[in-house]
Design a protein around this motif. Structure first.
Motif, mmCIF file in Angstrom:
data_model
loop_
_atom_site.group_PDB
_atom_site.id
_atom_site.type_symbol
_atom_site.label_atom_id
_atom_site.label_comp_id
_atom_site.label_asym_id
_atom_site.label_seq_id
_atom_site.Cartn_x
_atom_site.Cartn_y
_atom_site.Cartn_z
ATOM 1 N N LYS A 164 0.819 -1.223 0.000
ATOM 2 C CA LYS A 164 0.000 0.000 0.000
ATOM 3 C C LYS A 164 0.848 1.268 0.000
ATOM 4 N N ASN A 165 2.100 1.162 0.415
ATOM 5 C CA ASN A 165 2.975 2.336 0.399
ATOM 6 C C ASN A 165 3.391 2.720 -1.010
ATOM 7 N N LEU A 166 3.142 1.859 -1.968
ATOM 8 C CA LEU A 166 3.556 2.145 -3.338
ATOM 9 C C LEU A 166 2.368 2.353 -4.271
ATOM 10 N N LEU A 167 1.231 2.719 -3.715
ATOM 11 C CA LEU A 167 0.052 2.967 -4.536
ATOM 12 C C LEU A 167 0.097 4.333 -5.207
ATOM 13 N N TYR A 168 1.065 5.128 -4.851
ATOM 14 C CA TYR A 168 1.261 6.414 -5.510
ATOM 15 C C TYR A 168 2.687 6.445 -6.039
ATOM 16 N N ILE A 169 2.920 7.313 -6.960
ATOM 17 C CA ILE A 169 4.268 7.480 -7.514
ATOM 18 C C ILE A 169 4.765 8.848 -7.082
ATOM 19 N N PRO A 170 5.916 8.901 -6.445
ATOM 20 C CA PRO A 170 6.442 10.193 -6.014
ATOM 21 C C PRO A 170 6.584 11.153 -7.204
ATOM 22 N N TYR A 171 6.343 12.415 -6.932
ATOM 23 C CA TYR A 171 6.414 13.453 -7.962
ATOM 24 C C TYR A 171 7.743 13.396 -8.712
ATOM 25 N N CYS A 172 8.818 13.166 -7.989
ATOM 26 C CA CYS A 172 10.142 13.165 -8.612
ATOM 27 C C CYS A 172 10.361 11.961 -9.536
ATOM 28 N N ASP A 173 9.491 10.959 -9.460
ATOM 29 C CA ASP A 173 9.634 9.768 -10.301
ATOM 30 C C ASP A 173 8.673 9.738 -11.488
ATOM 31 N N MET A 174 7.924 10.804 -11.692
ATOM 32 C CA MET A 174 6.914 10.809 -12.751
ATOM 33 C C MET A 174 7.504 10.620 -14.144
ATOM 34 N N GLU A 175 8.733 11.022 -14.348
ATOM 35 C CA GLU A 175 9.354 10.898 -15.672
ATOM 36 C C GLU A 175 9.909 9.494 -15.940
ATOM 37 N N ASP A 176 9.904 8.641 -14.934
ATOM 38 C CA ASP A 176 10.404 7.273 -15.095
ATOM 39 C C ASP A 176 9.454 6.520 -16.036
ATOM 40 N N LYS A 177 9.947 6.160 -17.194
ATOM 41 C CA LYS A 177 9.111 5.524 -18.225
ATOM 42 C C LYS A 177 8.543 4.168 -17.782
ATOM 43 N N SER A 178 9.173 3.515 -16.820
ATOM 44 C CA SER A 178 8.692 2.200 -16.386
ATOM 45 C C SER A 178 7.319 2.284 -15.713
ATOM 46 N N TYR A 179 6.930 3.475 -15.244
ATOM 47 C CA TYR A 179 5.616 3.643 -14.641
ATOM 48 C C TYR A 179 4.516 3.840 -15.681
ATOM 49 N N ALA A 228 0.771 8.685 -18.304
ATOM 50 C CA ALA A 228 0.329 9.421 -19.481
ATOM 51 C C ALA A 228 0.732 10.891 -19.372
ATOM 52 N N GLU A 229 0.998 11.508 -20.510
ATOM 53 C CA GLU A 229 1.411 12.914 -20.538
ATOM 54 C C GLU A 229 0.374 13.831 -19.897
ATOM 55 N N GLU A 230 -0.910 13.559 -20.120
ATOM 56 C CA GLU A 230 -1.917 14.443 -19.534
ATOM 57 C C GLU A 230 -1.951 14.322 -18.010
ATOM 58 N N VAL A 231 -1.628 13.165 -17.468
ATOM 59 C CA VAL A 231 -1.542 13.004 -16.011
ATOM 60 C C VAL A 231 -0.341 13.785 -15.481
ATOM 61 N N LYS A 232 0.765 13.729 -16.203
ATOM 62 C CA LYS A 232 1.948 14.498 -15.794
ATOM 63 C C LYS A 232 1.638 15.989 -15.792
ATOM 64 N N LYS A 233 0.982 16.477 -16.839
ATOM 65 C CA LYS A 233 0.644 17.901 -16.928
ATOM 66 C C LYS A 233 -0.269 18.321 -15.772
ATOM 67 N N LEU A 234 -1.232 17.481 -15.456
ATOM 68 C CA LEU A 234 -2.136 17.764 -14.351
ATOM 69 C C LEU A 234 -1.349 17.892 -13.043
ATOM 70 N N ASN A 235 -0.439 16.965 -12.797
ATOM 71 C CA ASN A 235 0.375 17.004 -11.582
ATOM 72 C C ASN A 235 1.298 18.210 -11.554
ATOM 73 N N TRP A 236 1.938 18.505 -12.673
ATOM 74 C CA TRP A 236 2.829 19.668 -12.729
ATOM 75 C C TRP A 236 2.059 20.942 -12.409
ATOM 76 N N GLY A 237 0.879 21.086 -13.000
ATOM 77 C CA GLY A 237 0.060 22.259 -12.742
ATOM 78 C C GLY A 237 -0.361 22.348 -11.286
ATOM 79 N N PHE A 238 -0.758 21.227 -10.725
ATOM 80 C CA PHE A 238 -1.180 21.199 -9.329
ATOM 81 C C PHE A 238 -0.036 21.590 -8.404
ATOM 82 N N TYR A 239 1.112 20.970 -8.584
ATOM 83 C CA TYR A 239 2.232 21.245 -7.685
ATOM 84 C C TYR A 239 2.828 22.636 -7.902
ATOM 85 N N ARG A 240 2.800 23.117 -9.108
ATOM 86 C CA ARG A 240 3.278 24.472 -9.369
ATOM 87 C C ARG A 240 2.397 25.469 -8.608
#
Length: 81
Positions: free
Chosen positions: A41-56, A59-71
Motif C-alpha cells: 500500500k505504500n507504493l500505490l502512488y508514484i512520487p512526484y520526482c519519479d513521474m518521468e520514469d518511463k517504467s511507470y 500518461a502525458e496528460e496526467v503528468k501535466k495535471l500534476n505539474w500544474g497542481f504542484y506548481r
C-alpha cells in the motif's frame, strides 16, 4: 500482476502460484480482496520526482495535471501570485 504490481515484501510469489486452485474457488469479491491484500500500500502512488520514469507508464496528460497542481501549491506556499 507479478510483473507489473508492487507486491508486498511479505509475499512470496511462489506461494501464491502454489495456491492457484484455492484462489480459483473463491468468489469474485474474495478474489479481489485477496489480490488487493497482496499489494504494498505504500507504493500505490508514484512520487512526484519519479513521474518521468518511463517504467511507470504515466500518461502525458496526467503528468501535466500534476505539474500544474504542484506548481500552484508551490506558489501558495511561497506567497507568489
Amino acid at each position: 500482476m507479478k510483473k507489473i504490481a508492487f507486491l508486498s515484501y511479505k509475499i512470496e510469489p511462489k506461494d501464491i502460484d502454489n495456491s492457484k486452485q484455492e484462489f480459483e474457488e473463491l468468489s469474485f469479491a474474495d478474489q479481489q480482496k485477496f489480490l488487493i491484500s497482496l499489494l504494498d500500500k505504500n507504493l500505490l502512488y508514484i512520487p512526484y520526482c519519479d513521474m518521468e520514469d518511463k517504467s511507470y507508464g504515466i500518461a502525458e496528460e496526467v503528468k501535466k495535471l500534476n505539474w500544474g497542481f504542484y506548481r500552484e501549491k508551490c506558489r501558495e506556499v511561497s506567497g507568489e501570485n
